[in-house]
Design a protein around this motif. Structure first.
Motif, short mmCIF file in Angstrom:
data_model
loop_
_atom_site.label_atom_id
_atom_site.label_comp_id
_atom_site.label_asym_id
_atom_site.label_seq_id
_atom_site.Cartn_x
_atom_site.Cartn_y
_atom_site.Cartn_z
N TYR A 21 38.48 32.90 39.02
CA TYR A 21 37.71 32.77 37.78
C TYR A 21 38.52 33.29 36.60
O TYR A 21 38.55 32.68 35.53
N VAL A 48 30.59 27.92 35.51
CA VAL A 48 30.51 28.15 36.96
C VAL A 48 29.21 27.55 37.46
O VAL A 48 28.15 27.80 36.90
N VAL A 64 30.94 36.86 39.29
CA VAL A 64 31.34 36.00 38.17
C VAL A 64 30.08 35.54 37.45
O VAL A 64 29.02 35.43 38.08
#
Lengths: 206, 205, 428
Positions: free
Chosen positions: A98, A107, A133
């Motif tokens: 990421y 995402v 993330v």
């Protein structure tokens, strides 16, 4: 009327009518090109990866939504699709991937295991990749049907079209790991990972 | 009952423990000491010929009185016969057994997994380190019965430890000459390296 | 233009005249790779392949020491998909473990379901009905086809051929339709229960399978025409990653990996289950144990699976699907709602689970990847003390480092693809 103008100023839109229209046009063009050619980075781990591959194959074909080129290098990808369960051993890997993606990036958390840990409420599994993330779209299912994943992609398109280049508060902030080495506070992570539903009854071995 | 049991008793006498039958399969208990000898005999004797190792695993019972068992599943491909050999270990004592990697190379990763999940050490294994969890995993041995399902640490602590691990760590004894990860090794691995145990995996045959 | 037909003359009988497994004499293909030279100048590179990599077939990490383009050593690191299945199984009833089995080898979920159900039934001493037996054979062979199709598609992508991937996945979609018709799910089917199946097949199912068996050989022939005599394919796969029969046995390999090395062992013939001894099929044995032979073995196994499917749907008997034991099988909902006794049985099964007697059982079945074994240990309660999955991909993968040494990096990709791993099963 004054309140509306104030919020628009905070949001970065110009109070001048013509300039605001130009901004809108620029936003529309940028967002349309971003949304219509999202290059996915398939972070496929488990069963959802197979449904992802089925979505990429000829029957469901997400190339028609602009995702023709699957970018296996994060440097060239727009959207990280985490398809499958994420064990703790894989956590630093997805964080690094990421971090390696250039802005703008989104995402998609595909499947129940990526979104919440799924049926794996145990020592080995991250209880949702949003503890690691930031996630834009969650696609539920175990595994989600290809149509489900496509719906999630279309929701992401909608989200992208609602963004603006001129936001004072950047939507695409990095959200790096803090000095503890975490993205969220420990209390938030523990609360997100709490068992719920039937699984609270299933910790007895006998 | 598999006739190999009688042959074993005839050859090894008292070191062969009890033999049971469960759901049509024969299980024979062997003491820890002569284990490798017994298994080598089972593999090499022409009438037995257990040339195929199906699986190596361990079982810990919920009943605290019962010992921890290391189970070897053997098969004779030519005779199409299975045999299960078990070694009983005291869970409060030293969990160590001789490695059967010199007999069947397929036991390599299987024994590493038993080590990872149960903490059973296999003496003589060329490269005994964790295989499913990461090398610096600190919570313990997951498949033991005193290890809770969701782990010992809080979720936040597990996430923190996971994110702190280096994804490019090189921990095998073979990789270390080329990589620079010595500082992150667990102390017992550093000790083995200091003593000069370099696991060179011999591919014989 | 003359048509050339390619005959795959691979099917050899499993046993010779004396009933022992036949061993095909092994001859390595020519053009072995040059031996690796010792690294005097210290110029070897250590590169990291994975765990996120398109060609590693899942989250596998390979640390490769390279001398230029040649692999000196490769060390696989697994565990990146470790999900604690075996630990989780100790906290679930036997029927609650069946959905877990879908997710270990997610390329052939029905076969995993069958493997677990057979072990649980062996433990509990239950004998399934004839109809259930034949349906399980259908489930296993459909799983074999879809697993090999994924293997074929992804391997050909790795080696540069994209089109067979689309053809293979189109065939998979047709089987997915059948699976969805039967169980409601494309991938996570959970089709078996202890003592029977989750549901009986709908009316169109048998005709659907028949139609599939009639049209599938055409796709196989297409794939065969594109790949088998293709110079690029042959050049990249022949002589690469060869294993002798003795090495394969000593490394506990199973499935196509073992048979491609010339060892004629197939659990469907050696230790028949589900009535496989009554079906007419051949087991496919290779000769050299290289990547090309593994490809040929798997391709022909698809044809044999098709053959078994055709026989199975023809012999599907009428009759009850599940055993008539109300302590094991849930009563139909209408009865559970109206009849007190049935309601009590339903309650006991759902709340307490089906208790297994004290004991242990191991059942190994011929999964597409190899021998999938399920070892269940019970202490008399409804949750197993130990659920061990004997993972064929895990054991097959352990021989990767041996196969790849001395080959080029691109050969390493081909060898890794030929092992046919699924990381869900490797890591569990």
């Amino acid at each position: 009327m004054k309140r509306v103008l104030e919020t628009k100023e905070v949001a970065g839109q110009s109070p001048n009518y013509l300039l605001a229209k130009v901004q809108d046009l620029v936003d529309w063009a940028v967002n349309a090109s971003r949304a219509n050619s999202l290059w996915p980075m398939p972070f496929g781990t488990a069963c959802c990866a197979i449904e992802f591959m089925a979505t990429a194959a000829s029957r469901y074909d997400f190339a028609r939504f602009g995702m023709e080129r699957q970018a296996f290098s994060p440097r060239q990808a727009d959207v990280l699709i985490c398809a499958g369960r994420l064990p703790f051993k894989l956590a630093p890997v997805i964080r690094r991937i990421y971090d390696q993606m250039p802005q703008p990036k989104w995402v998609i958390s595909m499947g129940a295991c990526a979104s919440t840990g799924g049926i794996f409420d145990n020592y080995a599994m991250v209880q949702g990749i949003d503890t690691i993330v930031p996630v834009d779209v969650y696609v539920p299912g175990c595994p989600p049907r290809p149509e489900g994943l496509l719906y999630g992609v279309l929701l992401l398109h909608k989200k992208i079209r609602g963004e603006s280049l001129f936001d004072r508060v950047p939507r695409r902030d990095e959200q790096p790991l803090d000095e503890r080495g975490l993205r969220l506070s420990p209390e938030q992570i523990d609360e997100l990972s709490e068992p719920f539903g039937n699984s609270i009854h299933q910790f007895r071995s006998a | 009952m598999n006739p190999s049991v009688d042959a074993l008793r005839a050859t090894f006498g008292n070191t062969i423990g009890r033999a049971e039958e469960s759901c049509g399969d024969t299980i024979v208990y062997v003491a820890r000491g002569p284990l490798r000898e017994v298994l080598a005999w089972l593999r090499d004797t022409p009438e037995q010929g257990y040339d195929y190792l199906v699986d190596v695993t361990a079982v810990e019972y919920r009943d605290r009185e019962r010992p921890l068992e290391v189970v070897y599943f053997l098969r004779s491909l030519a005779r199409r016969v299975d045999l299960r050999v078990k070694v009983e270990l005291d869970p409060s004592g030293e969990l160590a057994v001789d490695s059967v990697v010199p007999l069947w190379r397929g036991a390599d990763w299987l024994e590493r997994e038993v080590y990872d999940m149960f903490g059973v050490t296999f003496r003589g294994h060329p490269d005994l380190r964790r295989i499913l969890m990461w090398e610096t995993y600190a919570e313990g041995y997951p498949l033991r019965k005193d290890f809770p399902l969701r782990g010992r640490f809080s979720r936040a602590e597990q996430v923190r430890q996971a994110l702190a691990a280096n994804p490019e760590a090189h921990y095998s004894l073979e990789e270390l000459p080329i990589a620079e990860a010595f500082d992150e090794l667990p102390p017992e691995m550093k000790e083995r390296l200091r003593k000069g145990e370099r696991g060179k995996v011999p591919y014989s045959e | 233009m003359t048509k050339r037909t390619v005959e795959l003359a691979l099917a050899t009988p499993g046993t010779d005249a004396r009933g022992a497994p036949t061993r095909v004499p092994l001859a390595l293909a020519p053009a072995a790779a040059p031996a690796a030279e010792p690294d005097v100048a210290g110029e070897h590179m250590l590169i990291n392949l994975g765990p996120q990599h398109p060609a590693t077939h899942g989250v596998l990490r390979l640390v490769v020491e390279l001398d230029g383009e040649m692999v000196v050593r490769v060390i696989p690191h697994v565990g990146y998909l470790h999900s604690g299945f075996e630990k989780l199984g100790e906290y679930r009833h036997y029927n609650q473990i069946i959905p877990l089995t879908d997710r270990t080898d997610y390329l052939s979920p029905m076969a995993n379901n069958v493997g677990f159900a057979l072990a649980a039934e062996k433990l509990m001493g239950i004998e399934i009905t004839p109809r259930c037996t034949v349906l399980r054979v259908i489930a296993c062979e459909m799983s074999r086809i879809i697993s090999h199709m994924v293997w074929l598609g992804t391997t050909s992508i790795d080696l540069g051929a994209f089109t067979p991937f689309l053809w293979a996945f189109q065939e998979r979609e047709r089987i997915y339709n059948l699976q969805e018709m039967w169980t409601g799910a494309r991938l996570t089917t959970s089709v078996t229960r202890v003592g029977g199946m989750m549901a009986d097949v709908p009316d169109d199912f048998v005709e659907g399978v028949r139609h599939f068996t009639r049209t599938f050989p055409k796709t196989l022939a297409e794939i065969d025409r594109v790949l088998t005599r293709n110079a690029v394919w042959v050049g990249r796969t022949q002589g690469v990653g060869a294993l002798t029969a003795a090495e394969a046995i000593n490394h506990s390999l199973s499935g196509p990996m073992l048979r491609a090395s010339g060892v004629a062992v197939d659990l469907r013939k050696d230790k028949p289950y589900l009535g496989y001894e009554t079906y007419d099929f051949d087991i496919v044995v290779g000769e050299h144990g290289d990547v090309y032979d593994r490809y040929l073995v798997r391709l022909e196994e698809c044809a044999q699976a098709n053959r078994i499917l055709a026989q199975a749907v023809d012999r599907l008997p009428q009759g009850p699907l599940n055993v008539a034991d109300p302590r094991v099988i849930l009563p139909p909902k209408s009865r559970a709602m109206n009849d007190m006794e049935a309601m009590i049985y339903h309650f006991k099964q759902v709340m307490e689970g089906v208790k297994a007697p004290v004991g242990e059982a191991y059942v190994g079945i011929e999964n597409p990847k190899g021998e999938l074994g399920t070892y269940l240990v019970s202490d008399g309660t409804a949750k197993p003390v130990r659920w061990r999955i004997r993972p064929p991909s895990f054991i097959n993968l352990s021989v990767l480092s041996k196969m790849a040494e001395g080959h080029l990096l691109s050969d390493l990709i081909a060898i890794n693809a030929s092992v046919d791993i699924v990381m869900g099963e490797v890591d569990r």
